[in-house]
Design a protein around this motif. Sequence first.
Motif, PDB file in Angstrom:
ATOM      1  N   GLY A  47     -14.602 -53.239  43.262  1.00 59.36           N
ATOM      2  CA  GLY A  47     -13.700 -52.701  44.285  1.00 59.36           C
ATOM      3  C   GLY A  47     -14.279 -52.866  45.668  1.00 59.36           C
ATOM      4  N   GLY A  48     -15.612 -52.676  45.783  1.00 56.44           N
ATOM      5  CA  GLY A  48     -16.250 -52.858  47.091  1.00 56.44           C
ATOM      6  C   GLY A  48     -16.188 -54.288  47.549  1.00 56.44           C
ATOM      7  N   ASP A  49     -16.412 -55.264  46.625  1.00 55.84           N
ATOM      8  CA  ASP A  49     -16.324 -56.685  46.987  1.00 55.84           C
ATOM      9  C   ASP A  49     -14.910 -57.059  47.417  1.00 55.84           C
ATOM     10  OD1 ASP A  49     -18.953 -56.898  46.377  1.00 55.84           O
ATOM     11  OD2 ASP A  49     -18.627 -57.711  44.347  1.00 55.84           O
ATOM     12  N   GLN A  50     -13.932 -56.504  46.716  1.00 53.66           N
ATOM     13  CA  GLN A  50     -12.543 -56.812  47.082  1.00 53.66           C
ATOM     14  C   GLN A  50     -12.223 -56.283  48.475  1.00 53.66           C
ATOM     15  OE1 GLN A  50      -9.694 -55.319  44.298  1.00 53.66           O
ATOM     16  NE2 GLN A  50      -7.977 -56.388  45.242  1.00 53.66           N
ATOM     17  N   GLY A  51     -12.755 -55.095  48.776  1.00 55.31           N
ATOM     18  CA  GLY A  51     -12.537 -54.555  50.122  1.00 55.31           C
ATOM     19  C   GLY A  51     -13.170 -55.414  51.189  1.00 55.31           C
ATOM     20  N   VAL A  52     -14.379 -55.936  50.878  1.00 58.64           N
ATOM     21  CA  VAL A  52     -15.050 -56.811  51.855  1.00 58.64           C
ATOM     22  C   VAL A  52     -14.250 -58.091  52.073  1.00 58.64           C
ATOM     23  CG1 VAL A  52     -17.093 -58.210  52.250  1.00 58.64           C
ATOM     24  CG2 VAL A  52     -17.327 -55.885  51.377  1.00 58.64           C
ATOM     25  N   ARG A  53     -13.710 -58.680  50.939  1.00 59.08           N
ATOM     26  CA  ARG A  53     -12.915 -59.914  51.077  1.00 59.08           C
ATOM     27  C   ARG A  53     -11.648 -59.678  51.896  1.00 59.08           C
ATOM     28  NH1 ARG A  53     -14.454 -60.692  45.608  1.00 59.08           N
ATOM     29  NH2 ARG A  53     -12.475 -59.821  44.895  1.00 59.08           N
ATOM     30  N   ILE A  54     -10.999 -58.508  51.639  1.00 62.91           N
ATOM     31  CA  ILE A  54      -9.790 -58.192  52.410  1.00 62.91           C
ATOM     32  C   ILE A  54     -10.122 -58.048  53.895  1.00 62.91           C
ATOM     33  CG2 ILE A  54      -8.024 -56.428  52.790  1.00 62.91           C
ATOM     34  CD1 ILE A  54      -8.071 -55.912  49.780  1.00 62.91           C
ATOM     35  N   GLY A  55     -11.256 -57.394  54.157  1.00 64.49           N
ATOM     36  CA  GLY A  55     -11.661 -57.245  55.558  1.00 64.49           C
ATOM     37  C   GLY A  55     -11.940 -58.588  56.208  1.00 64.49           C
ATOM     38  N   ARG A  56     -12.596 -59.510  55.470  1.00 63.83           N
ATOM     39  CA  ARG A  56     -12.881 -60.846  56.022  1.00 63.83           C
ATOM     40  C   ARG A  56     -11.596 -61.625  56.276  1.00 63.83           C
ATOM     41  NH1 ARG A  56     -17.933 -62.731  52.142  1.00 63.83           N
ATOM     42  NH2 ARG A  56     -19.563 -61.429  53.123  1.00 63.83           N
ATOM     43  N   ASN A  57     -10.663 -61.536  55.322  1.00 65.26           N
ATOM     44  CA  ASN A  57      -9.394 -62.253  55.515  1.00 65.26           C
ATOM     45  C   ASN A  57      -8.638 -61.726  56.730  1.00 65.26           C
ATOM     46  OD1 ASN A  57      -9.806 -63.886  53.279  1.00 65.26           O
ATOM     47  ND2 ASN A  57      -8.794 -62.437  51.883  1.00 65.26           N
ATOM     48  N   GLN A  58      -8.650 -60.399  56.891  1.00 66.55           N
ATOM     49  CA  GLN A  58      -7.969 -59.843  58.069  1.00 66.55           C
ATOM     50  C   GLN A  58      -8.617 -60.311  59.361  1.00 66.55           C
ATOM     51  OE1 GLN A  58      -8.100 -55.631  57.315  1.00 66.55           O
ATOM     52  NE2 GLN A  58      -6.173 -55.638  56.159  1.00 66.55           N
ATOM     53  N   ARG A  59      -9.963 -60.337  59.373  1.00 67.05           N
ATOM     54  CA  ARG A  59     -10.650 -60.813  60.590  1.00 67.05           C
ATOM     55  C   ARG A  59     -10.326 -62.277  60.862  1.00 67.05           C
ATOM     56  NH1 ARG A  59     -14.888 -57.527  58.633  1.00 67.05           N
ATOM     57  NH2 ARG A  59     -15.901 -59.324  57.661  1.00 67.05           N
ATOM     58  N   ARG A  60     -10.282 -63.091  59.780  1.00 63.60           N
ATOM     59  CA  ARG A  60      -9.957 -64.513  59.965  1.00 63.60           C
ATOM     60  C   ARG A  60      -8.555 -64.689  60.532  1.00 63.60           C
ATOM     61  NH1 ARG A  60     -12.300 -66.596  54.151  1.00 63.60           N
ATOM     62  NH2 ARG A  60     -14.518 -66.611  54.718  1.00 63.60           N
ATOM     63  N   ARG A  61      -7.594 -63.886  59.995  1.00 60.54           N
ATOM     64  CA  ARG A  61      -6.223 -64.003  60.503  1.00 60.54           C
ATOM     65  C   ARG A  61      -6.159 -63.598  61.976  1.00 60.54           C
ATOM     66  NH1 ARG A  61      -4.634 -62.322  55.203  1.00 60.54           N
ATOM     67  NH2 ARG A  61      -4.735 -60.127  55.811  1.00 60.54           N
ATOM     68  N   ILE A  62      -6.908 -62.531  62.313  1.00 62.33           N
ATOM     69  CA  ILE A  62      -6.912 -62.079  63.710  1.00 62.33           C
ATOM     70  C   ILE A  62      -7.517 -63.151  64.618  1.00 62.33           C
ATOM     71  CG2 ILE A  62      -7.917 -60.398  65.302  1.00 62.33           C
ATOM     72  CD1 ILE A  62      -7.702 -58.318  63.035  1.00 62.33           C
ATOM     73  N   VAL A  63      -8.653 -63.747  64.139  1.00 64.97           N
ATOM     74  CA  VAL A  63      -9.289 -64.800  64.948  1.00 64.97           C
ATOM     75  C   VAL A  63      -8.376 -66.011  65.074  1.00 64.97           C
ATOM     76  CG1 VAL A  63     -11.206 -66.429  65.028  1.00 64.97           C
ATOM     77  CG2 VAL A  63     -11.630 -64.053  64.399  1.00 64.97           C
ATOM     78  N   ASP A  64      -7.701 -66.392  63.947  1.00 72.18           N
ATOM     79  CA  ASP A  64      -6.781 -67.546  64.001  1.00 72.18           C
ATOM     80  C   ASP A  64      -5.654 -67.301  64.994  1.00 72.18           C
ATOM     81  OD1 ASP A  64      -8.236 -68.962  62.203  1.00 72.18           O
ATOM     82  OD2 ASP A  64      -7.006 -68.390  60.460  1.00 72.18           O
ATOM     83  N   ARG A  65      -5.050 -66.120  64.928  1.00 67.19           N
ATOM     84  CA  ARG A  65      -3.942 -65.833  65.852  1.00 67.19           C
ATOM     85  C   ARG A  65      -4.429 -65.771  67.289  1.00 67.19           C
ATOM     86  NH1 ARG A  65      -0.923 -61.059  62.322  1.00 67.19           N
ATOM     87  NH2 ARG A  65      -0.140 -62.445  60.667  1.00 67.19           N
ATOM     88  N   THR A  66      -5.629 -65.183  67.480  1.00 64.58           N
ATOM     89  CA  THR A  66      -6.162 -65.118  68.850  1.00 64.58           C
ATOM     90  C   THR A  66      -6.417 -66.510  69.420  1.00 64.58           C
ATOM     91  OG1 THR A  66      -7.241 -62.993  68.319  1.00 64.58           O
ATOM     92  CG2 THR A  66      -8.014 -64.171  70.275  1.00 64.58           C
ATOM     93  N   MET A  67      -7.028 -67.381  68.591  1.00 67.77           N
ATOM     94  CA  MET A  67      -7.295 -68.741  69.064  1.00 67.77           C
ATOM     95  C   MET A  67      -5.996 -69.506  69.305  1.00 67.77           C
ATOM     96  SD  MET A  67     -10.456 -68.902  69.484  1.00 67.77           S
ATOM     97  CE  MET A  67     -10.531 -70.639  69.851  1.00 67.77           C
ATOM     98  N   GLY A  68      -4.980 -69.255  68.440  1.00 66.15           N
ATOM     99  CA  GLY A  68      -3.691 -69.907  68.659  1.00 66.15           C
ATOM    100  C   GLY A  68      -3.061 -69.486  69.964  1.00 66.15           C
ATOM    101  N   VAL A  69      -3.101 -68.172  70.252  1.00 65.25           N
ATOM    102  CA  VAL A  69      -2.529 -67.672  71.511  1.00 65.25           C
ATOM    103  C   VAL A  69      -3.301 -68.237  72.707  1.00 65.25           C
ATOM    104  CG1 VAL A  69      -2.165 -65.611  72.905  1.00 65.25           C
ATOM    105  CG2 VAL A  69      -1.610 -65.583  70.472  1.00 65.25           C
ATOM    106  N   LEU A  70      -4.642 -68.263  72.613  1.00 62.08           N
ATOM    107  CA  LEU A  70      -5.445 -68.809  73.716  1.00 62.08           C
ATOM    108  C   LEU A  70      -5.157 -70.296  73.931  1.00 62.08           C
ATOM    109  CD1 LEU A  70      -8.900 -67.085  73.081  1.00 62.08           C
ATOM    110  CD2 LEU A  70      -7.234 -66.566  74.874  1.00 62.08           C
TER     111      LEU A  70
END
Length: 297
Positions: free
Chosen positions: A9-32
Amino acid sequence: MASGQGAPGGDQGVRIGRNQRRRIVDRTMGVLSVLATVVALIPLASILIYVSAKGLSAISWDFFTKLPKPVGEPGGGMANAIVGTMILVGLASAMGIPIGILAGIYLAEFGRGRLAWTVRFICDVMTGIPSIIVGIAVYGTIVVAMKRYSAIAGGVALAIIMLPLVTRTTEEMLKLVPNSLREASLALGAPQWRTVVSVVLRSAAGGIITGVMLAVARIAGETAPLLFTALSSRYWHTGLDQRIASLPVYIYTYATTPYEDLHRLAWGAALVLLALVLVTSMAARVAGRRASGGNRG
């Protein structure tokens, strides 16, 4: 046992957190990226709008069909400068494009060793040389030898400016062609020159044409080398060994005068020159797309 169930469960939470950060970074870079594109387009669009607003008032039938009037007389046009610009660009293209493409083919397909390195080094140096230096060099050789300013001298100066651009662009475009195409052609028994002409050049035609048109657009607006070579004329050209009018020189000359009417004609000339470059670029894009079979934009 409890710790064994908690670890997944802890590993799954870490993966979800990483995916969310990646999506945020992707959208931020797209907007920039979109914002950077808009910022880059603002000055370009501003130039187009400003030149169009200033130059449209000078555009008329007389502008394209009549010679310039003497200072103080209203009316007149720039027909001789429009024709002269086309002649100078045509002369430079006739001299610079074939030599540049052949030199690019040599560097990409046959060039090895010190000679190829020297050619590349000279092209890189020539790319950074100010155009006024080229004009002075041509003045010292051709103009002084002919004892007159001429369209030939202007064409040579512009050809020298466009030569390294065409050479390096052709080389880079040819290097992008996969070696598998060359190997397939050679395996079928075609000699190397036939492979280069029929396969490699055809595959890179779109990029080469785009590079050539960029070089043409670069020399179409050059003023400094023409002041030392072709100079200018108020009349129709009478031969390639005589002075010849051009839009860049007229823009420079009229813009530096204190007369408002000449300023208006200079803006009109700038608009016509801009339109010529845009039409040439659009034609090159269409030609390049057709030459590459519609696979390249």
